[in-house]
Write a protein that holds these residues in place. Structure first.
Motif, PDB file in Angstrom:
ATOM      1  N   SER A  85       0.833  -1.194   0.000  1.00 51.21           N
ATOM      2  CA  SER A  85       0.000   0.000   0.000  1.00 51.21           C
ATOM      3  C   SER A  85       0.868   1.244   0.000  1.00 51.21           C
ATOM      4  N   SER A  86       0.420   2.231  -0.777  1.00 53.65           N
ATOM      5  CA  SER A  86       1.114   3.513  -0.797  1.00 53.65           C
ATOM      6  C   SER A  86       0.107   4.591  -1.157  1.00 53.65           C
ATOM      7  N   GLY A  87      -0.061   5.535  -0.276  1.00 55.49           N
ATOM      8  CA  GLY A  87      -1.051   6.591  -0.502  1.00 55.49           C
ATOM      9  C   GLY A  87      -0.474   7.718  -1.325  1.00 55.49           C
ATOM     10  N   GLU A  88      -1.360   8.311  -2.125  1.00 54.82           N
ATOM     11  CA  GLU A  88      -0.934   9.459  -2.908  1.00 54.82           C
ATOM     12  C   GLU A  88      -0.720  10.626  -1.947  1.00 54.82           C
ATOM     13  N   PRO A  89       0.433  11.260  -1.972  1.00 55.58           N
ATOM     14  CA  PRO A  89       0.636  12.372  -1.050  1.00 55.58           C
ATOM     15  C   PRO A  89      -0.339  13.498  -1.378  1.00 55.58           C
ATOM     16  N   GLY A  90      -0.785  14.216  -0.394  1.00 56.89           N
ATOM     17  CA  GLY A  90      -1.701  15.307  -0.700  1.00 56.89           C
ATOM     18  C   GLY A  90      -2.683  15.613   0.408  1.00 56.89           C
ATOM     19  N   THR A  91      -2.965  14.610   1.299  1.00 54.41           N
ATOM     20  CA  THR A  91      -3.874  14.909   2.392  1.00 54.41           C
ATOM     21  C   THR A  91      -3.206  15.941   3.294  1.00 54.41           C
ATOM     22  N   PRO A 105      -9.358   8.663   3.669  1.00 55.62           N
ATOM     23  CA  PRO A 105      -7.972   8.242   3.458  1.00 55.62           C
ATOM     24  C   PRO A 105      -7.453   8.686   2.098  1.00 55.62           C
ATOM     25  N   ALA A 106      -6.148   8.667   1.955  1.00 53.73           N
ATOM     26  CA  ALA A 106      -5.531   9.077   0.695  1.00 53.73           C
ATOM     27  C   ALA A 106      -5.861   8.072  -0.408  1.00 53.73           C
ATOM     28  N   LYS A 107      -5.708   8.510  -1.658  1.00 53.09           N
ATOM     29  CA  LYS A 107      -5.957   7.644  -2.802  1.00 53.09           C
ATOM     30  C   LYS A 107      -4.833   6.621  -2.900  1.00 53.09           C
ATOM     31  N   GLU A 108      -5.220   5.356  -3.143  1.00 50.97           N
ATOM     32  CA  GLU A 108      -4.240   4.276  -3.254  1.00 50.97           C
ATOM     33  C   GLU A 108      -3.603   4.304  -4.639  1.00 50.97           C
ATOM     34  N   ASN A 115      -3.772  -4.842  -2.557  1.00 51.59           N
ATOM     35  CA  ASN A 115      -4.298  -4.349  -1.284  1.00 51.59           C
ATOM     36  C   ASN A 115      -5.785  -4.666  -1.085  1.00 51.59           C
ATOM     37  N   VAL A 116      -6.702  -3.819  -1.574  1.00 54.28           N
ATOM     38  CA  VAL A 116      -8.110  -4.040  -1.203  1.00 54.28           C
ATOM     39  C   VAL A 116      -8.683  -5.326  -1.775  1.00 54.28           C
TER      40      VAL A 116
ATOM     41  N   ASN B 160      -7.465  -6.219   5.766  1.00 47.72           N
ATOM     42  CA  ASN B 160      -6.559  -7.125   5.044  1.00 47.72           C
ATOM     43  C   ASN B 160      -6.748  -8.581   5.478  1.00 47.72           C
ATOM     44  N   TYR B 229      -3.246  11.006  10.037  1.00 51.03           N
ATOM     45  CA  TYR B 229      -4.056  11.340   8.869  1.00 51.03           C
ATOM     46  C   TYR B 229      -3.485  12.429   7.980  1.00 51.03           C
ATOM     47  N   THR B 247       0.098   9.360   5.175  1.00 54.76           N
ATOM     48  CA  THR B 247      -0.832   9.081   4.078  1.00 54.76           C
ATOM     49  C   THR B 247      -1.560   7.763   4.330  1.00 54.76           C
ATOM     50  N   PRO B 248      -2.666   7.815   5.081  1.00 55.41           N
ATOM     51  CA  PRO B 248      -3.434   6.590   5.309  1.00 55.41           C
ATOM     52  C   PRO B 248      -4.118   6.117   4.024  1.00 55.41           C
ATOM     53  N   THR B 249      -4.231   4.814   3.837  1.00 61.53           N
ATOM     54  CA  THR B 249      -4.992   4.259   2.712  1.00 61.53           C
ATOM     55  C   THR B 249      -5.956   3.219   3.271  1.00 61.53           C
ATOM     56  N   SER B 251      -6.013   0.031   2.937  1.00 58.27           N
ATOM     57  CA  SER B 251      -5.393  -1.161   3.506  1.00 58.27           C
ATOM     58  C   SER B 251      -4.278  -0.823   4.500  1.00 58.27           C
TER      59      SER B 251
END
Lengths: 140, 302
Positions: A85-91, A105-108, A115-116, B160, B229, B247-249, B251
């Motif tokens: 998992s890695s979130g798009e930076p920006g939040t 949550p950030a966009k995956e 992941n999901v 997960n 967050y 950067t929470p997602t 999963s």
């Protein structure tokens, strides 16, 4: 006295070998690289779940495309389901204020099967004993 | 008869000084160890007091306090309603609008709650092994967080593939009872130590929802980063056991793990009031099982 020596040495060596291998509980070090869209993945998290009973076995953070699990926090030999998992930076929270409600949550960035949708379309990797475990991920 | 006065020779003096120096050298590290041991005892005593407070709360209110008030994050957490049970009733009476039923009144971070309550440091909620911090305008971080179960901060029903097995503390004003801990009170954690984030980092910021509890998804003192967050509130310091990402997602959602400055593990308060040091090397599945209140797992030891 001379005849005694080998018999004394053997248990000593055995004890040493057992004692040292016991510290990491049969676990081995695992490391690897993650390439995402032809570039090393800048930040993210990798999680390993056992194939048999779906338990979280270990997790590590990915930095500049690399991750490493030392033997003490490593994996026992076996097959593992991978969650990446890695979130798009920006939040961004409002600067200089006490925190309030958290947003969504950030966009995956990583594809869903990592992941999901990992339970439906699992990605498995093997960890084996007695050799270097280097896992390579090349994600388009 | 005159007594013969006998002085020390230079060599004798030097030898004595050398011996004293060696003895001090031996003693100094021991003193440091004793300091940490004393600090750890204080931290464990704080957890015991919290255990008594939770039991007293449960006896008088017929339930445990909720982790956060009915409106969520920002109108007070368990740390406010527990104050009367740790002999801070006078401070508790000054807190206004706990729960924030209209979601409009003063928050934890608004006047008069700041000066009267949330800017104060409570020694009983502070572990002396850690470095105290105030992330915003004097609002204080503390060192104890309640158990939110084996998934993330949002208590996701499945994360997960890990199934949420109930937790003694719930969000948004919902609460459980000690009697309802069907896994057994001695097998279920109530609270654990957390570290205070440094700078504007929000770990240990227990006046606020997200930081009020810890997640047992990952083992104690894990090297895997906590998830906050926003990057603005994450001060990533893996070298001092405070790794985080902002950067929470889906999963890898918001969650904060139990952490401490003690060697080898974190101290945990169990439902029976016992406080034990849980080692960092604990099997993750066992640690997750200890966090569930109704998971039905069958582990006997760790």
């Amino acid at each position: 006295m001379k005849a005694l020596r080998p018999s004394l040495l053997l248990p000593l060596c055995l004890g040493l070998a057992l004692g040292c291998s016991g510290s990491s509980d049969g676990r081995v070090a695992v490391s690897g690289t993650v390439v995402f869209k032809n570039n090393p993945l800048d930040q993210g998290t990798i999680q390993f779940f056992t194939k048999e009973n779906n338990e979280l076995a270990a997790a590590a953070s990915i930095s500049e495309g690399k991750f490493h699990l030392p033997a003490a926090q490593g994996l026992k030999p076996g097959t593992y389901r991978i969650v990446l998992s890695s979130g798009e930076p920006g939040t961004k929270a409002p600067e200089d204020a006490a925190p309030g409600e958290t947003g969504p949550p950030a966009k995956e960035r990583i594809p869903k099967e990592y992941n999901v949708d990992s339970l439906k379309k699992p990605v498995y990797r093997d960890v084996v004993a007695g050799q270097k475990n280097q896992l390579e991920f090349n994600i388009p | 008869m005159r007594k013969v006065r006998h002085g020390f020779t230079l060599i004798e003096l030097l030898v004595v000084i050398a011996i004293i120096a060696i003895l001090i050298g031996l003693l100094l590290p021991a003193v440091q160890k004793v300091r940490e041991a004393a600090a750890r005892m204080k931290c464990s005593n704080n957890l015991k007091q919290l255990g008594l407070a939770f039991h007293n709360y449960n006896d008088s209110q017929n339930r445990l306090p909720p982790a956060t008030g009915p409106s969520g994050c920002c109108w007070g957490t368990w740390q406010v309603v527990i104050l009367p049970y740790i002999e801070q009733d006078n401070v508790f009476k000054l807190y206004v609008n706990w729960g924030g039923n209209d979601r409009t009144g003063p928050r934890y971070s608004g006047s008069p709650n700041t000066i009267n309550v949330c800017n104060k440091r409570f020694n009983i909620l502070t572990c002396p092994s850690d470095t105290p911090n105030t992330p915003f305008g004097g609002l204080t971080n503390h060192n104890y967080a309640v158990n939110l179960g084996n998934t993330g901060y949002g208590q996701q029903s499945v994360l997960n593939g890990v199934r949420f097995g109930g937790a003694p503390f719930l969000l948004n004003g919902k609460s459980t009872t000690i009697q309802g801990i069907s896994d057994g009170t001695s097998n279920t954690m109530l609270a654990a130590e957390v570290l205070q984030g440094q700078g504007r980092d929000l770990r240990g910021f227990t006046w606020w929802g997200d930081a009020s509890g810890f997640s047992a998804y990952l083992p104690p003192n894990t090297t895997t980063p906590d998830v906050i967050y926003s990057t603005y509130y994450c001060n990533n310091q893996p070298q001092i056991n405070l790794p985080c990402i902002g950067t929470p997602t889906a999963s890898n959602p918001s969650r904060m793990s139990a952490r401490s400055r003690h060697t080898g593990g974190v101290q945990v308060l169990f439902g029976d009031g016992g406080v034990r040091l849980v080692p960092n090397s604990i099997n993750i599945a066992v640690w997750q099982a200890l966090s569930t209140s109704m998971g039905g797992e069958s582990y006997t030891s760790y």
